[in-house]
Design a protein around this motif. Structure first.
Motif, PDB file in Angstrom:
ATOM      1  N   ASP A   7     -56.530  -1.551  33.598  1.00 49.44           N
ATOM      2  CA  ASP A   7     -56.922  -2.946  33.819  1.00 49.44           C
ATOM      3  C   ASP A   7     -56.256  -3.718  32.628  1.00 49.44           C
ATOM      4  O   ASP A   7     -56.732  -3.753  31.454  1.00 49.44           O
ATOM      5  N   PHE A   8     -55.001  -4.574  33.052  1.00 53.36           N
ATOM      6  CA  PHE A   8     -54.291  -5.318  32.158  1.00 53.36           C
ATOM      7  C   PHE A   8     -54.820  -6.832  32.588  1.00 53.36           C
ATOM      8  O   PHE A   8     -53.965  -7.780  31.982  1.00 53.36           O
ATOM      9  N   ARG A   9     -55.864  -7.221  33.047  1.00 49.80           N
ATOM     10  CA  ARG A   9     -55.986  -8.223  33.640  1.00 49.80           C
ATOM     11  C   ARG A   9     -56.476  -9.221  32.227  1.00 49.80           C
ATOM     12  O   ARG A   9     -56.108 -10.576  32.053  1.00 49.80           O
ATOM     13  N   SER A  10     -57.172  -8.864  31.521  1.00 51.93           N
ATOM     14  CA  SER A  10     -57.643  -9.706  30.143  1.00 51.93           C
ATOM     15  C   SER A  10     -58.183  -8.741  29.153  1.00 51.93           C
ATOM     16  O   SER A  10     -58.617  -7.671  29.573  1.00 51.93           O
ATOM     17  N   ASP A  11     -58.334  -9.282  27.895  1.00 53.47           N
ATOM     18  CA  ASP A  11     -59.071  -8.372  26.986  1.00 53.47           C
ATOM     19  C   ASP A  11     -60.475  -8.601  27.102  1.00 53.47           C
ATOM     20  O   ASP A  11     -61.374  -8.170  26.348  1.00 53.47           O
ATOM     21  N   THR A  12     -60.944  -9.401  27.879  1.00 47.16           N
ATOM     22  CA  THR A  12     -62.315  -9.841  28.052  1.00 47.16           C
ATOM     23  C   THR A  12     -62.947  -8.491  28.970  1.00 47.16           C
ATOM     24  O   THR A  12     -64.283  -8.393  28.988  1.00 47.16           O
ATOM     25  N   VAL A  13     -62.094  -7.665  29.520  1.00 52.48           N
ATOM     26  CA  VAL A  13     -62.615  -6.535  30.357  1.00 52.48           C
ATOM     27  C   VAL A  13     -63.335  -5.450  29.505  1.00 52.48           C
ATOM     28  O   VAL A  13     -63.766  -4.427  29.905  1.00 52.48           O
ATOM     29  N   THR A  14     -62.946  -5.458  28.213  1.00 49.37           N
ATOM     30  CA  THR A  14     -63.387  -4.380  27.428  1.00 49.37           C
ATOM     31  C   THR A  14     -64.719  -4.243  27.294  1.00 49.37           C
ATOM     32  O   THR A  14     -65.631  -5.016  27.226  1.00 49.37           O
ATOM     33  N   LYS A  15     -65.575  -2.792  27.190  1.00 45.99           N
ATOM     34  CA  LYS A  15     -66.659  -2.518  27.177  1.00 45.99           C
ATOM     35  C   LYS A  15     -67.026  -2.369  25.781  1.00 45.99           C
ATOM     36  O   LYS A  15     -66.234  -1.785  24.838  1.00 45.99           O
ATOM     37  N   GLU A 284     -45.832 -11.931  20.799  1.00 49.05           N
ATOM     38  CA  GLU A 284     -45.988 -11.792  19.413  1.00 49.05           C
ATOM     39  C   GLU A 284     -47.592 -11.328  19.179  1.00 49.05           C
ATOM     40  O   GLU A 284     -47.793 -10.633  17.943  1.00 49.05           O
ATOM     41  N   THR A 285     -48.347 -11.160  20.194  1.00 44.37           N
ATOM     42  CA  THR A 285     -49.617 -10.564  20.083  1.00 44.37           C
ATOM     43  C   THR A 285     -50.045  -9.707  21.372  1.00 44.37           C
ATOM     44  O   THR A 285     -49.164  -8.888  21.468  1.00 44.37           O
ATOM     45  N   ASN A 286     -51.093  -9.833  22.054  1.00 42.50           N
ATOM     46  CA  ASN A 286     -51.546  -9.077  23.049  1.00 42.50           C
ATOM     47  C   ASN A 286     -51.535  -9.493  24.403  1.00 42.50           C
ATOM     48  O   ASN A 286     -51.640  -8.860  25.426  1.00 42.50           O
ATOM     49  N   ILE A 287     -50.805 -10.698  24.655  1.00 36.45           N
ATOM     50  CA  ILE A 287     -50.620 -11.271  26.101  1.00 36.45           C
ATOM     51  C   ILE A 287     -49.340 -11.330  26.557  1.00 36.45           C
ATOM     52  O   ILE A 287     -48.220 -11.620  25.853  1.00 36.45           O
ATOM     53  N   LEU A 288     -48.785 -10.898  27.540  1.00 36.67           N
ATOM     54  CA  LEU A 288     -47.362 -11.011  28.307  1.00 36.67           C
ATOM     55  C   LEU A 288     -47.468 -11.920  29.400  1.00 36.67           C
ATOM     56  O   LEU A 288     -48.292 -11.743  30.427  1.00 36.67           O
ATOM     57  N   MET A 289     -46.681 -12.891  29.454  1.00 37.04           N
ATOM     58  CA  MET A 289     -46.395 -13.696  30.706  1.00 37.04           C
ATOM     59  C   MET A 289     -45.199 -13.078  31.364  1.00 37.04           C
ATOM     60  O   MET A 289     -44.080 -13.191  30.696  1.00 37.04           O
ATOM     61  N   ILE A 290     -45.086 -12.853  32.449  1.00 41.59           N
ATOM     62  CA  ILE A 290     -44.091 -12.324  33.327  1.00 41.59           C
ATOM     63  C   ILE A 290     -43.439 -12.896  34.347  1.00 41.59           C
ATOM     64  O   ILE A 290     -44.433 -13.405  35.093  1.00 41.59           O
ATOM     65  N   PHE A 291     -42.299 -13.256  34.593  1.00 43.37           N
ATOM     66  CA  PHE A 291     -41.991 -14.123  35.780  1.00 43.37           C
ATOM     67  C   PHE A 291     -41.035 -13.540  36.794  1.00 43.37           C
ATOM     68  O   PHE A 291     -40.220 -12.553  36.311  1.00 43.37           O
ATOM     69  N   LEU A 292     -41.330 -13.539  37.822  1.00 46.18           N
ATOM     70  CA  LEU A 292     -40.629 -13.039  38.921  1.00 46.18           C
ATOM     71  C   LEU A 292     -39.136 -13.714  39.462  1.00 46.18           C
ATOM     72  O   LEU A 292     -39.418 -14.775  39.581  1.00 46.18           O
ATOM     73  N   GLU A 293     -38.179 -12.979  39.631  1.00 45.28           N
ATOM     74  CA  GLU A 293     -37.050 -13.624  39.894  1.00 45.28           C
ATOM     75  C   GLU A 293     -36.430 -12.735  41.220  1.00 45.28           C
ATOM     76  O   GLU A 293     -36.560 -11.561  41.270  1.00 45.28           O
ATOM     77  N   GLY A 294     -35.538 -13.068  41.962  1.00 44.53           N
ATOM     78  CA  GLY A 294     -34.807 -12.495  42.821  1.00 44.53           C
ATOM     79  C   GLY A 294     -35.879 -12.069  44.178  1.00 44.53           C
ATOM     80  O   GLY A 294     -36.673 -13.090  44.594  1.00 44.53           O
ATOM     81  N   ASP A 295     -35.628 -10.895  44.430  1.00 46.88           N
ATOM     82  CA  ASP A 295     -36.290 -10.583  45.766  1.00 46.88           C
ATOM     83  C   ASP A 295     -37.873  -9.756  45.548  1.00 46.88           C
ATOM     84  O   ASP A 295     -38.452  -9.287  46.350  1.00 46.88           O
ATOM     85  N   TRP A 296     -38.397 -10.273  44.424  1.00 46.03           N
ATOM     86  CA  TRP A 296     -39.790  -9.584  44.091  1.00 46.03           C
ATOM     87  C   TRP A 296     -41.021 -10.213  45.211  1.00 46.03           C
ATOM     88  O   TRP A 296     -41.910  -9.712  45.287  1.00 46.03           O
ATOM     89  N   SER A 319     -44.900 -17.446  40.829  1.00 46.24           N
ATOM     90  CA  SER A 319     -44.026 -16.372  40.532  1.00 46.24           C
ATOM     91  C   SER A 319     -44.173 -15.953  39.228  1.00 46.24           C
ATOM     92  O   SER A 319     -43.387 -15.613  38.535  1.00 46.24           O
ATOM     93  N   SER A 320     -45.317 -16.013  38.654  1.00 50.12           N
ATOM     94  CA  SER A 320     -45.824 -15.387  37.172  1.00 50.12           C
ATOM     95  C   SER A 320     -47.230 -14.748  37.222  1.00 50.12           C
ATOM     96  O   SER A 320     -47.849 -15.249  38.101  1.00 50.12           O
ATOM     97  N   PHE A 321     -47.114 -13.685  36.265  1.00 52.95           N
ATOM     98  CA  PHE A 321     -48.285 -13.297  36.054  1.00 52.95           C
ATOM     99  C   PHE A 321     -48.560 -12.693  34.627  1.00 52.95           C
ATOM    100  O   PHE A 321     -47.615 -12.867  33.932  1.00 52.95           O
ATOM    101  N   ARG A 322     -49.805 -12.333  34.404  1.00 54.74           N
ATOM    102  CA  ARG A 322     -50.083 -12.414  33.172  1.00 54.74           C
ATOM    103  C   ARG A 322     -50.703 -10.940  32.895  1.00 54.74           C
ATOM    104  O   ARG A 322     -51.439 -10.265  33.846  1.00 54.74           O
ATOM    105  N   MET A 323     -50.303 -10.129  31.890  1.00 46.25           N
ATOM    106  CA  MET A 323     -50.892  -8.729  31.385  1.00 46.25           C
ATOM    107  C   MET A 323     -51.402  -8.874  29.833  1.00 46.25           C
ATOM    108  O   MET A 323     -50.847  -9.439  29.123  1.00 46.25           O
ATOM    109  N   VAL A 324     -52.573  -8.240  29.768  1.00 43.55           N
ATOM    110  CA  VAL A 324     -53.020  -8.311  28.392  1.00 43.55           C
ATOM    111  C   VAL A 324     -53.426  -6.853  27.778  1.00 43.55           C
ATOM    112  O   VAL A 324     -53.927  -5.951  28.875  1.00 43.55           O
ATOM    113  N   THR A 325     -52.959  -6.604  26.585  1.00 38.65           N
ATOM    114  CA  THR A 325     -53.410  -5.227  26.167  1.00 38.65           C
ATOM    115  C   THR A 325     -54.719  -5.346  25.295  1.00 38.65           C
ATOM    116  O   THR A 325     -54.793  -6.488  24.708  1.00 38.65           O
ATOM    117  N   HIS A 326     -55.629  -4.349  25.179  1.00 37.64           N
ATOM    118  CA  HIS A 326     -56.988  -4.336  24.571  1.00 37.64           C
ATOM    119  C   HIS A 326     -57.227  -3.047  24.298  1.00 37.64           C
ATOM    120  O   HIS A 326     -56.577  -2.134  24.784  1.00 37.64           O
TER     121      HIS A 326
END
Ligand SMILES: Cc1ncc(COP(=O)(O)O)c(C=O)c1O
Length: 348
Positions: A7-15, A284-296, A319-326
């Motif tokens: 689950d990379f949706r957010s660091d708020t999902v931590t138990k 720089e920290t725990n959040i990634l913003m990823i942008f889609l290009e081409g035929d995704w 055309s962008s999504f976020r992944m978060v490590t935690h």
């Protein structure tokens, strides 16, 4: 048994950790509306100390902490300058307008880092009596939508100097100030210094199940306490949740560099996959913003395909999504995510 999702949706999902759960069960409590909860008091004192401010107030959520800070600082009908993709502007349901009669003045800035020149251009001249007055400057560190971008002191200082010169109150949305401090290798207090109020969250990378705090002068906190009650945030035996936040504060900050290293590793892997645009240097920290290009295709479609492979991410735009490590994603989850992207790319 099915494998749990990565689950990379957010660091708020931590138990909460076992230690947090124990602390919650054993917490000494009282009625905090009467000021009688010793655990809440301890958390507030310790938070103020860590942030280097006179006092702090425990609040249920980061949004409430931001909104009550603005309410204390500003009179209805005045304007708040903040970054155009900031959480306060985008994700708090126009709270400042709905709750406090405030007008946001968003300013777009690369990586969420406004400059003093940009801000100066929007501070309303007092001499023009029919303009709204500018009352507050609000910053965000780390900046969520800018992909966890860190705001170091050389970015902050000219902004605070300008605000002081022009008589504006200053607020810091430091939901992830812990991550900023860890990334820069400095104490949190050094990044919280000079602001009239600072909000921070225990419920994100620090893994507490609930809770945030605002810090500031004793006079600010006395007012903030009143507004917390007005906004429905007066809590009773809140020591039960403050106990977990105390464990978060003491135990979890040192772990954050692990999340940052994993985010970097994930970014490096994703950057090598055709049509995914992300610069690992921006992570720089725990959040990634990823942008889609081409035929995704669009991000909702990619998020759905990832989900069918047991990897959860959040669409951030068409055309962008976020992944978060935690703490609840480890190296195998990073590997799984990269394999999922490669599989989708290859049409497997
Ligand atoms: C930067 C930032 N500020 C404030 C908040 C609000 O926190 P809460 O969800 O506790 O209201 C969030 C939540 O994700 C955030 O990312």
């Amino acid at each position: 048994m099915t494998t749990p999702a990565s689950d990379f949706r957010s660091d708020t999902v931590t138990k909460p950790t076992a230690k947090m759960r124990r602390a919650m069960a054993e917490a000494e409590v009282g009625d905090d509306v009467y000021g009688e909860d010793p655990t809440v008091r301890r958390l507030e004192e310790r938070t103020a100390e860590v942030l280097g401010h006179e006092a702090a107030l425990f609040v249920p959520t980061g949004s409430m902490g931001n909104q009550l800070s603005l309410r204390v600082h500003a009179r209805s009908g005045t304007e708040v300058i903040l970054e155009g993709k900031s959480h306060i502007f985008h994700y708090e349901m126009a709270g400042m307008a709905a709750l406090s009669g405030l007008l946001p003045r968003p300013i777009d800035a690369p990586r969420g880092r406004m400059t003093a020149e940009q801000v100066a251009a929007w501070i309303r001249p007092e001499a023009v009596y029919y303009l709204p007055r500018t009352s507050v400057l609000a910053l965000e560190n780390t900046h969520n939508f800018a992909g966890g971008a860190v705001m170091p002191r050389p970015v902050i200082d000219p902004l605070l100097a300008l605000a002081k010169e022009k008589g504006l109150a200053t607020h810091l949305d430091g939901a992830r100030l812990w991550n900023a401090a860890a990334a820069l290798g400095v104490p949190e207090a050094s990044l919280a210094a000079g602001f009239d109020s600072v909000m921070t969250c225990f419920s994100k990378g620090l893994r507490a199940p609930v809770g945030s705090a605002v810090a500031g002068s004793k006079a600010f906190i006395a007012e903030a306490r009143r507004v917390r009650k007005l906004f429905g945030g007066g809590m009773r035996q809140a020591g039960v949740i403050a106990a977990a936040a105390l464990v978060a504060l003491e135990d979890e900050r040192a772990r954050l560099p692990e999340d940052h290293a994993r985010a970097k590793k994930l970014a490096e892997g994703l950057a090598g996959i055709r049509g995914l645009r992300i610069d690992p240097a921006d992570v720089e920290t725990n959040i990634l913003m990823i942008f889609l290009e081409g035929d995704w295709g669009d991000s909702a479609g990619v998020v759905a395909k990832l989900q069918s492979r047991g990897v959860l991410a959040g669409a951030a735009g068409p055309s962008s999504f976020r992944m978060v490590t935690h703490a609840d994603v480890g190296d195998p989850d990073v590997e799984r995510a990269l394999r999922a992207f490669e599989g989708i790319r290859a049409g497997r």
